[in-house]
Design a protein around this motif. Structure first.
Motif, PDB file in Angstrom:
ATOM      1  N   ASP A  48     -23.997  -7.509 -19.198  1.00 10.32           N
ATOM      2  CA  ASP A  48     -23.369  -7.216 -20.488  1.00 10.32           C
ATOM      3  C   ASP A  48     -22.113  -8.057 -20.707  1.00 10.32           C
ATOM      4  O   ASP A  48     -21.271  -7.704 -21.536  1.00 10.32           O
ATOM      5  CB  ASP A  48     -23.049  -5.726 -20.610  1.00 10.32           C
ATOM      6  N   ILE A  49     -21.970  -9.153 -19.989  1.00  8.92           N
ATOM      7  CA  ILE A  49     -20.856 -10.106 -20.095  1.00  8.92           C
ATOM      8  C   ILE A  49     -19.565  -9.531 -19.529  1.00  8.92           C
ATOM      9  O   ILE A  49     -18.831 -10.210 -18.830  1.00  8.92           O
ATOM     10  CB  ILE A  49     -20.609 -10.574 -21.554  1.00  8.92           C
ATOM     11  N   LEU A  50     -19.306  -8.238 -19.813  1.00  7.25           N
ATOM     12  CA  LEU A  50     -18.022  -7.671 -19.437  1.00  7.25           C
ATOM     13  C   LEU A  50     -17.997  -7.180 -17.994  1.00  7.25           C
ATOM     14  O   LEU A  50     -16.943  -7.028 -17.399  1.00  7.25           O
ATOM     15  CB  LEU A  50     -17.654  -6.523 -20.382  1.00  7.25           C
ATOM     16  N   SER A  51     -19.164  -6.886 -17.423  1.00 11.87           N
ATOM     17  CA  SER A  51     -19.173  -6.476 -16.020  1.00 11.87           C
ATOM     18  C   SER A  51     -20.215  -7.286 -15.253  1.00 11.87           C
ATOM     19  O   SER A  51     -21.001  -8.020 -15.848  1.00 11.87           O
ATOM     20  CB  SER A  51     -19.454  -4.978 -15.907  1.00 11.87           C
ATOM     21  N   ALA A  52     -20.225  -7.144 -13.943  1.00 10.94           N
ATOM     22  CA  ALA A  52     -21.067  -7.991 -13.099  1.00 10.94           C
ATOM     23  C   ALA A  52     -22.550  -7.781 -13.404  1.00 10.94           C
ATOM     24  O   ALA A  52     -22.977  -6.676 -13.727  1.00 10.94           O
ATOM     25  CB  ALA A  52     -20.790  -7.684 -11.630  1.00 10.94           C
ATOM     26  N   PRO A  53     -23.358  -8.854 -13.316  1.00 14.06           N
ATOM     27  CA  PRO A  53     -24.795  -8.724 -13.565  1.00 14.06           C
ATOM     28  C   PRO A  53     -25.499  -7.839 -12.523  1.00 14.06           C
ATOM     29  O   PRO A  53     -25.130  -7.861 -11.347  1.00 14.06           O
ATOM     30  CB  PRO A  53     -25.311 -10.164 -13.482  1.00 14.06           C
ATOM     31  N   GLN A  54     -26.476  -7.063 -12.985  1.00 14.82           N
ATOM     32  CA  GLN A  54     -27.260  -6.206 -12.081  1.00 14.82           C
ATOM     33  C   GLN A  54     -28.677  -6.758 -12.013  1.00 14.82           C
ATOM     34  O   GLN A  54     -29.334  -6.898 -13.036  1.00 14.82           O
ATOM     35  CB  GLN A  54     -27.338  -4.772 -12.640  1.00 14.82           C
ATOM     36  N   TRP A  55     -29.172  -6.997 -10.805  1.00  9.21           N
ATOM     37  CA  TRP A  55     -30.520  -7.534 -10.636  1.00  9.21           C
ATOM     38  C   TRP A  55     -31.559  -6.507 -11.064  1.00  9.21           C
ATOM     39  O   TRP A  55     -31.545  -5.368 -10.610  1.00  9.21           O
ATOM     40  CB  TRP A  55     -30.733  -7.911  -9.182  1.00  9.21           C
ATOM     41  N   ILE A  56     -32.457  -6.880 -11.970  1.00 12.66           N
ATOM     42  CA  ILE A  56     -33.500  -5.929 -12.378  1.00 12.66           C
ATOM     43  C   ILE A  56     -34.890  -6.557 -12.341  1.00 12.66           C
ATOM     44  O   ILE A  56     -35.838  -6.037 -12.921  1.00 12.66           O
ATOM     45  CB  ILE A  56     -33.242  -5.376 -13.797  1.00 12.66           C
ATOM     46  N   GLY A  57     -35.029  -7.684 -11.651  1.00  5.64           N
ATOM     47  CA  GLY A  57     -36.349  -8.303 -11.518  1.00  5.64           C
ATOM     48  C   GLY A  57     -36.904  -8.750 -12.859  1.00  5.64           C
ATOM     49  O   GLY A  57     -36.190  -9.343 -13.666  1.00  5.64           O
ATOM     50  N   PHE A  58     -38.158  -8.423 -13.094  1.00  6.92           N
ATOM     51  CA  PHE A  58     -38.830  -8.925 -14.292  1.00  6.92           C
ATOM     52  C   PHE A  58     -38.713  -7.997 -15.505  1.00  6.92           C
ATOM     53  O   PHE A  58     -39.426  -8.173 -16.483  1.00  6.92           O
ATOM     54  CB  PHE A  58     -40.305  -9.202 -13.979  1.00  6.92           C
ATOM     55  N   GLU A  59     -37.826  -7.018 -15.405  1.00  3.62           N
ATOM     56  CA  GLU A  59     -37.714  -6.015 -16.473  1.00  3.62           C
ATOM     57  C   GLU A  59     -37.527  -6.648 -17.861  1.00  3.62           C
ATOM     58  O   GLU A  59     -38.161  -6.230 -18.826  1.00  3.62           O
ATOM     59  CB  GLU A  59     -36.537  -5.077 -16.195  1.00  3.62           C
TER      60      GLU A  59
ATOM     61  N   ASP B 113      -2.872 -12.278 -22.406  1.00  2.00           N
ATOM     62  CA  ASP B 113      -2.126 -11.099 -21.953  1.00  2.00           C
ATOM     63  C   ASP B 113      -2.205  -9.979 -22.985  1.00  2.00           C
ATOM     64  O   ASP B 113      -2.469  -8.834 -22.646  1.00  2.00           O
ATOM     65  CB  ASP B 113      -0.664 -11.488 -21.703  1.00  2.00           C
ATOM     66  N   VAL B 114      -1.977 -10.358 -24.243  1.00  2.00           N
ATOM     67  CA  VAL B 114      -2.099  -9.375 -25.308  1.00  2.00           C
ATOM     68  C   VAL B 114      -3.381  -9.675 -26.073  1.00  2.00           C
ATOM     69  O   VAL B 114      -3.566 -10.786 -26.568  1.00  2.00           O
ATOM     70  CB  VAL B 114      -0.896  -9.445 -26.268  1.00  2.00           C
ATOM     71  N   VAL B 115      -4.283  -8.705 -26.137  1.00  2.00           N
ATOM     72  CA  VAL B 115      -5.522  -8.914 -26.886  1.00  2.00           C
ATOM     73  C   VAL B 115      -5.620  -7.899 -28.005  1.00  2.00           C
ATOM     74  O   VAL B 115      -5.107  -6.792 -27.920  1.00  2.00           O
ATOM     75  CB  VAL B 115      -6.794  -8.784 -26.009  1.00  2.00           C
ATOM     76  N   ARG B 116      -6.303  -8.317 -29.042  1.00  2.00           N
ATOM     77  CA  ARG B 116      -6.498  -7.430 -30.174  1.00  2.00           C
ATOM     78  C   ARG B 116      -7.922  -6.874 -30.098  1.00  2.00           C
ATOM     79  O   ARG B 116      -8.873  -7.626 -29.993  1.00  2.00           O
ATOM     80  CB  ARG B 116      -6.317  -8.213 -31.460  1.00  2.00           C
ATOM     81  N   VAL B 117      -8.034  -5.560 -30.089  1.00  5.43           N
ATOM     82  CA  VAL B 117      -9.341  -4.928 -29.905  1.00  5.43           C
ATOM     83  C   VAL B 117      -9.609  -4.004 -31.081  1.00  5.43           C
ATOM     84  O   VAL B 117      -8.717  -3.289 -31.540  1.00  5.43           O
ATOM     85  CB  VAL B 117      -9.367  -4.108 -28.598  1.00  5.43           C
ATOM     86  N   ASP B 118     -10.841  -4.039 -31.564  1.00  9.45           N
ATOM     87  CA  ASP B 118     -11.207  -3.168 -32.664  1.00  9.45           C
ATOM     88  C   ASP B 118     -11.538  -1.768 -32.135  1.00  9.45           C
ATOM     89  O   ASP B 118     -11.911  -1.588 -30.977  1.00  9.45           O
ATOM     90  CB  ASP B 118     -12.413  -3.736 -33.412  1.00  9.45           C
ATOM     91  N   TYR B 119     -11.407  -0.799 -33.033  1.00  6.23           N
ATOM     92  CA  TYR B 119     -11.703   0.591 -32.678  1.00  6.23           C
ATOM     93  C   TYR B 119     -13.103   0.720 -32.075  1.00  6.23           C
ATOM     94  O   TYR B 119     -13.316   1.458 -31.131  1.00  6.23           O
ATOM     95  CB  TYR B 119     -11.577   1.451 -33.936  1.00  6.23           C
ATOM     96  N   SER B 120     -14.048  -0.028 -32.625  1.00  3.96           N
ATOM     97  CA  SER B 120     -15.428   0.115 -32.174  1.00  3.96           C
ATOM     98  C   SER B 120     -15.634  -0.446 -30.769  1.00  3.96           C
ATOM     99  O   SER B 120     -16.651  -0.184 -30.141  1.00  3.96           O
ATOM    100  CB  SER B 120     -16.362  -0.600 -33.154  1.00  3.96           C
ATOM    101  N   GLN B 121     -14.687  -1.269 -30.279  1.00  3.74           N
ATOM    102  CA  GLN B 121     -14.915  -1.911 -28.978  1.00  3.74           C
ATOM    103  C   GLN B 121     -14.099  -1.287 -27.858  1.00  3.74           C
ATOM    104  O   GLN B 121     -14.405  -1.467 -26.684  1.00  3.74           O
ATOM    105  CB  GLN B 121     -14.536  -3.397 -29.058  1.00  3.74           C
ATOM    106  N   ILE B 122     -13.052  -0.547 -28.219  1.00  2.00           N
ATOM    107  CA  ILE B 122     -12.054  -0.205 -27.204  1.00  2.00           C
ATOM    108  C   ILE B 122     -12.648   0.588 -26.047  1.00  2.00           C
ATOM    109  O   ILE B 122     -12.359   0.327 -24.884  1.00  2.00           O
ATOM    110  CB  ILE B 122     -10.845   0.524 -27.828  1.00  2.00           C
ATOM    111  N   LYS B 123     -13.554   1.495 -26.367  1.00  2.51           N
ATOM    112  CA  LYS B 123     -14.103   2.338 -25.309  1.00  2.51           C
ATOM    113  C   LYS B 123     -14.881   1.488 -24.300  1.00  2.51           C
ATOM    114  O   LYS B 123     -14.740   1.648 -23.094  1.00  2.51           O
ATOM    115  CB  LYS B 123     -15.024   3.380 -25.937  1.00  2.51           C
ATOM    116  N   ASN B 124     -15.664   0.578 -24.846  1.00  4.73           N
ATOM    117  CA  ASN B 124     -16.453  -0.301 -23.993  1.00  4.73           C
ATOM    118  C   ASN B 124     -15.551  -1.176 -23.125  1.00  4.73           C
ATOM    119  O   ASN B 124     -15.794  -1.354 -21.936  1.00  4.73           O
ATOM    120  CB  ASN B 124     -17.370  -1.151 -24.869  1.00  4.73           C
ATOM    121  N   TYR B 125     -14.508  -1.737 -23.718  1.00  7.15           N
ATOM    122  CA  TYR B 125     -13.602  -2.589 -22.968  1.00  7.15           C
ATOM    123  C   TYR B 125     -12.918  -1.817 -21.847  1.00  7.15           C
ATOM    124  O   TYR B 125     -12.767  -2.321 -20.736  1.00  7.15           O
ATOM    125  CB  TYR B 125     -12.549  -3.194 -23.906  1.00  7.15           C
TER     126      TYR B 125
END
Lengths: 306, 448, 282
Positions: A48-59, B113-125
């Motif tokens: 998901d770009i934001l966290s490390a990739p997880q291996w899932i084979g051919f899924e 260092d300072v990032v701008r985050v939208d309400y819809s993204q903050i939880k995910n970030y």
């Protein structure tokens, strides 16, 4: 065995060849190899770009082919686009290039004019402009109204039934690059050959078919191959003008790939799609390369000219 | 062979020109390189920077256009003057480009260092560990949130920790053109309990009297308001499925829209699909009486009024007023890879609470909510801003708190909604079919 | 009607068609020019008018001012710098590699050629993240290097293009050159290069235009405002969801077209007035 390897090493072409491709080869190893293999690895992961990739084979591949109607839709849209736009653009570019290659008054100015749309590319301004040209109250519709008296109230680019057709028309309209390459190719054909044929009393059509076309075939081949590859990878035109809409009517393969990778954060899935595309296009391209011995005429292979 | 030589020398000449050009450029590049590399070296050297040592912080922001870039730059200048030891390197991108850029930087742990985050993204970030909790800076008053109604700051909390400082307030608004309504003899929408029936009647009157379209079609943001009016939400609490059981809600929402469409009270979909910019909509162009396109009170009001060259009316959307809500326009967060969180916090404080900064920003990225700041800038409000403030007060008093931020799969759900809405409006799909498909597609995306 | 006048009529109608079509092709440019002279509030409301009500030259002034204290003069400089370097790098490396693929039968040439074609087929979107990681590791972020250095490896598109052109050059030339005692490098520089000038200029022109227009790589790799290229600067002038100075945006779009058009017009004659015919005769 030893002797052959020594012979192989003594081959001067080996050193000359690698010396000439060295900059490219170095670039491949330094800049491309890691990204390419990394994306291959990602295609077997959930990333998901934001966290490390997880291996899932051919899924990813499994989901693509069994449980993703939008994937199927994007394949259909792209195939249709390639099948119609590539040959059309090729023919158009060749025809215009041949025309501009003739001794028409103002050929130089015409060349520039015809190349303009390609120059303008996909800038923000062009997007707005297309809306003005092919919008409901756009130039095209009002032209039809005033000249032919036909009332049209279709928004060509955004209407579900005409959107894909409009994008195809647009791509044909931007034939400048292919045309330029054809022009360069046409100029490489020795005038002496054509003159000789003219003296023999050959008609223009005959000369074009028997001399120009065969001698131009390496360039036609290039434009065909690049047209196919570029066609399957079509992205910006659609992204800028329709974003894949309305309701996925112009959902090109790479638009969906991008959407998955950067909007839905399924970069693993996007990478898998990229490699499926690579496989499909490479097979198709290989077939075209195979066919080239039947119709592409190379001077360097030693065949004699027409 | 002569002509070959001629061409050849032409190429040589060309190359020579190119090379000299490169030579000139090279020195240029060396200097820019140095300039841009300095922050990196200093960053590694000053790991335990005390507040007097020179420090460079990177600030990335979602820029509207030239206007906002200049406004932001002005704030940076004021800040650098107030904190001579801190240099700010700003990075900006517009629209979706900003999201792309932030994602790519996040993947390389190279966020500013300072990032701008939208309400819809903050939880995910936050769940991916990209942002630092800010509570310690609030406690030691580096970021001073005292005297602020917690309603405006709690929105930046995830699991009871503060990760984002609200940049300013915003609310969806239904604009109307007072002149057109007057001409048609229609009363402006009442400030509470403006009903859907009345809205439909008014659109009809406008059409009958003036022969223009009443409004544009409603989309997902208005649907979410509609759900809130029925005490429902788009996502359930666990965020693994839709937040309402009754598909009748979906069906009724779209049946209403379709009915209005068939009576030709709404701008045709084809026209709406061609809208390429804020200024391009039927309302700012003066072609409809109401502007319910999904405008935000903040920056959009000024643009619309400028485009129409008149004062416009602000109204809540039809239906029970509790559907309305105030949304933080953006958050400032500190990335977890930041080496200078303290200085970053100082920047956030300055941006949020400094009166001069607020004057420069002019409420562009959302309306100030800190009473002290409001008191300081009030005297300089334009008439538009006074109207915005009155509207935000209305929303605050009549609306209800905002729904929790969308889950990561939110954008997939939105795409599905958009596609289905389009098919319904082009009459390829009935609202009932659409409701079923939306539930199925949304749940699939959310379960992933 | 005699055969000659029939032919003349044919030519005339052909010319008319060609020129008529040219007007269709140039319409966008005229529209862009006209929009750049309209007041911002008129760009959309008067979009269908090709001639603005008032000529609003101020767009060019306000647009050129740029933002964050940097004028477009700086952005043009940046763009030129990046573009010229990229063009030079691409032309040199691509021509060299193409020569090897077209004319030298070295072990592994087919393999590497296939590899090159494959790199063309992978959508670049999935390479963005790892490429950024790479340049980040090299500490090249916020410098021009990521935009320039890869060009010095050539480009697959151009290598393939040049290969196709070189393969159209009669192989007898090589043989006669070898008999004359002309070595590979000499042959490459003195005979092959001049013969494929049209293709080289095509490469240079394309690379120039593509680099000039590209905004995505600058967006990713350039952070500070003073590093922005023209295309990036123009892109950050517009946001469909925010207030935009459309007049200024169009004005700068027009200006950004000037170098591209100048390059095309200046070099097109090298593309279309090829030298192969005269060269072969000499």
């Amino acid at each position: 065995m030893k002797r052959t390897s020594k012979q192989w090493l003594r081959n001067p072409d080996l050193y000359a060849g690698y010396a000439f491709i060295f900059p490219w080869l170095l670039g491949l190893f330094v800049f491309s190899l890691f990204p390419i293999f990394f994306s291959l690895y990602l295609s077997f992961t959930d990333y998901d770009i934001l966290s490390a990739p997880q291996w899932i084979g051919f899924e990813n591949f499994k989901e693509m082919f069994t449980d993703d109607p939008r994937f199927v839709k994007s394949v259909k849209v792209t195939l249709l686009y390639v099948a119609v736009s590539v040959p059309l653009r090729l023919c158009f570019a060749l025809a215009v290039a041949a025309l501009l290659n003739m001794k028409i008054k103002g050929a130089r100015a015409l060349r520039s004019l015809y190349y303009l749309p390609t120059l303008m590319g996909g800038s923000v301004a062009v997007i707005v402009m297309w809306g003005q040209l092919f919008g409901i109250n756009g130039a095209f519709n009002s032209f039809m109204r005033s000249i032919f008296g036909i009332e049209i109230s279709i928004s060509w680019i955004t209407d579900p039934s005409t959107a894909l057709g409009s994008l195809i028309a647009l791509s044909v309209w931007q034939f400048g690059s292919a045309m330029l390459i054809f022009l360069a190719g046409l100029k490489q054909i020795p005038a002496s050959l054509l003159e000789a044929a003219l003296v023999d009393g050959a008609s223009a059509a005959y000369r074009f078919r028997r001399i120009t076309l065969p001698l131009l075939s390496p360039v036609i081949f290039f434009n065909l191959v690049m047209g196919i590859i570029g066609g399957f990878k079509v992205f910006s035109e659609g992204m800028i003008l329709t974003g894949g809409g309305p309701h996925d009517q112009t959902l090109f393969y790479v638009i969906y790939l991008y959407e998955n990778s950067f909007r839905f954060l399924h970069m693993g899935y996007g990478s898998a799609m990229a490699w499926v595309l690579l496989l499909a296009v490479s097979i198709l391209t290989a077939l075209v390369f195979r066919s080239s011995s039947l119709w592409v005429h190379y001077e360097s292979k030693g065949e004699r000219g027409a | 062979m002569r002509s070959i030589k001629k061409r050849y020398s032409a190429i040589l000449l060309l190359l020579a020109i190119g090379l000299t050009a490169c030579g000139g450029g090279n020195t240029n590049n060396a200097s820019t390189n140095e300039a841009s590399n300095t922050p990196k070296t200093s960053a590694s050297e000053t790991k335990e920077a005390s507040s007097t040592e020179p420090v460079t912080i990177r600030v990335s922001y979602w820029a509207g256009t030239q206007l906002t870039i200049d406004a932001h730059d002005n704030v940076v200048k004021l800040f650098e003057a107030a904190y001579p030891n801190i240099k700010v390197q700003s990075e900006y991108a517009t629209g979706a480009d900003y999201t792309d850029k932030i994602l790519v930087q996040a993947a390389s742990k190279d966020l500013a260092d300072v990032v701008r985050v939208d309400y819809s993204q903050i939880k995910n970030y936050v769940s991916k560990g990209l942002l630092k909790p800010l509570d310690e800076y609030v406690v030691d008053k580096t970021i001073d949130l005292e005297g602020i109604n917690p309603l405006h700051t709690d929105v930046g909390k995830v699991d009871d920790k503060l990760y984002g400082v609200n940049i300013g307030n915003n609310a969806l608004v239904l604009f109307y053109d007072p002149d057109k309504l007057k001409e048609a003899g229609v009363e402006p929408p009442s400030t509470s309990d403006y009903t859907w029936e009345q809205y439909e009647k008014d659109l009809q009157t406008v059409k009958d009297k003036l022969g223009i379209y009443g409004d544009t079609h409603f989309g997902q943001s208005q649907y979410e308001i509609w759900l809130r009016q029925h005490d429902a939400k788009l996502y359930n609490d666990a965020q693994d499925g839709l937040g309402y059981e009754d598909d009748g809600l979906f069906t009724e929402f779209f049946e209403t829209q379709l009915r209005l469409q068939k009576k030709e009270l709404l701008t045709p979909v084809a026209v709406e699909s061609e809208i390429k910019a804020l200024e391009d909509g039927p309302f700012p162009k003066g072609n409809s009486a109401y502007g319910g396109w999904g405008y935000w009170s903040g920056s959009h009001s000024a643009v619309v009024e400028k485009q129409l060259n008149k004062v416009v009316g602000f109204s809540l959307f039809p239906g029970p007023s509790k559907g309305a809500y105030i949304k933080p326009s953006f958050f400032h967060g500190i990335s977890s890879n930041s080496k200078h969180p303290k200085e970053a916090a100082q920047f956030i404080e300055f941006y949020t609470n400094n009166i001069e900064a607020a004057k420069s920003l002019d409420g562009y990225f959302g309306f100030p909510y800190n009473p002290k700041v409001l008191a300081g800038v009030e005297s300089e409000f334009t008439d538009t801003q006074k109207r915005v403030r009155a509207y935000l007060d209305l929303v605050e008093s009549q609306g209800s708190p905002i729904d929790p931020p969308a889950p990561a799969a939110g954008s997939e759900v939105s795409t599905s909604f958009k596609n289905i809405a389009s098919e319904i409006f082009y009459e390829k799909l009935t609202p009932a079919e659409g409701a079923k498909r939306f539930r199925q597609e949304a749940n699939k995306a959310l379960k992933k | 009607m005699s055969a000659i006048s029939k032919k003349r009529w044919g030519n005339l109608s052909l010319s008319a068609a060609v020129w008529g079509f040219a007007i269709v092709m140039i319409y966008p440019l005229l529209w862009l020019l006209s929009s750049s002279l309209k007041h911002t509030t008129e760009v959309y409301s008067q979009a269908h008018k090709l001639i603005p009500a008032h000529f609003y030259w101020e767009n060019y002034v306000s647009g050129f001012k740029g933002f964050a204290g940097h004028s477009f003069f700086l952005f043009f400089q940046n763009s030129l710098y990046v573009t010229i370097f990229s063009v030079v790098g691409t032309v040199i490396a691509s021509t060299m590699a193409a020569y090897a693929f077209a004319r030298i039968r070295f072990p592994g040439s087919t393999f590497w050629f296939a590899c090159m074609m494959l790199t063309l087929m992978l959508p670049s979107e999935v390479l963005i993240i790892p490429q950024y990681m790479l340049f980040n590791k090299l500490n090249w972020i916020n410098t021009f290097w990521p935009l320039i250095v890869p060009s010095f490896a050539g480009g697959a598109f151009f290598i393939f293009l040049l290969v196709q052109f070189m393969r159209g050059i009669p192989v007898e030339l090589d043989e006669s050159a070898r008999i004359d005692g002309c070595g590979r490098i000499l042959f490459f520089a003195k005979i092959m290069l001049p013969l494929i000038v049209p293709a080289i200029v095509t490469t240079a022109v394309f690379k120039f235009i593509w680099t000039w227009d590209d905004y995505f790589a600058p967006l990713l790799y350039l952070n500070s405002a003073e590093m922005a290229t023209v295309s990036l600067a123009i892109k950050s002038m517009a946001d469909p969801t925010m207030e935009t100075d459309w007049g200024a945006l169009f004005a700068m779009s027009v200006l950004s077209l000037v170098p591209v058009m100048a390059v095309f017009i200046a070099f097109q004659r090298y593309i279309v007035e090829g030298i192969s015919t005269t060269g072969l005769k000499g």
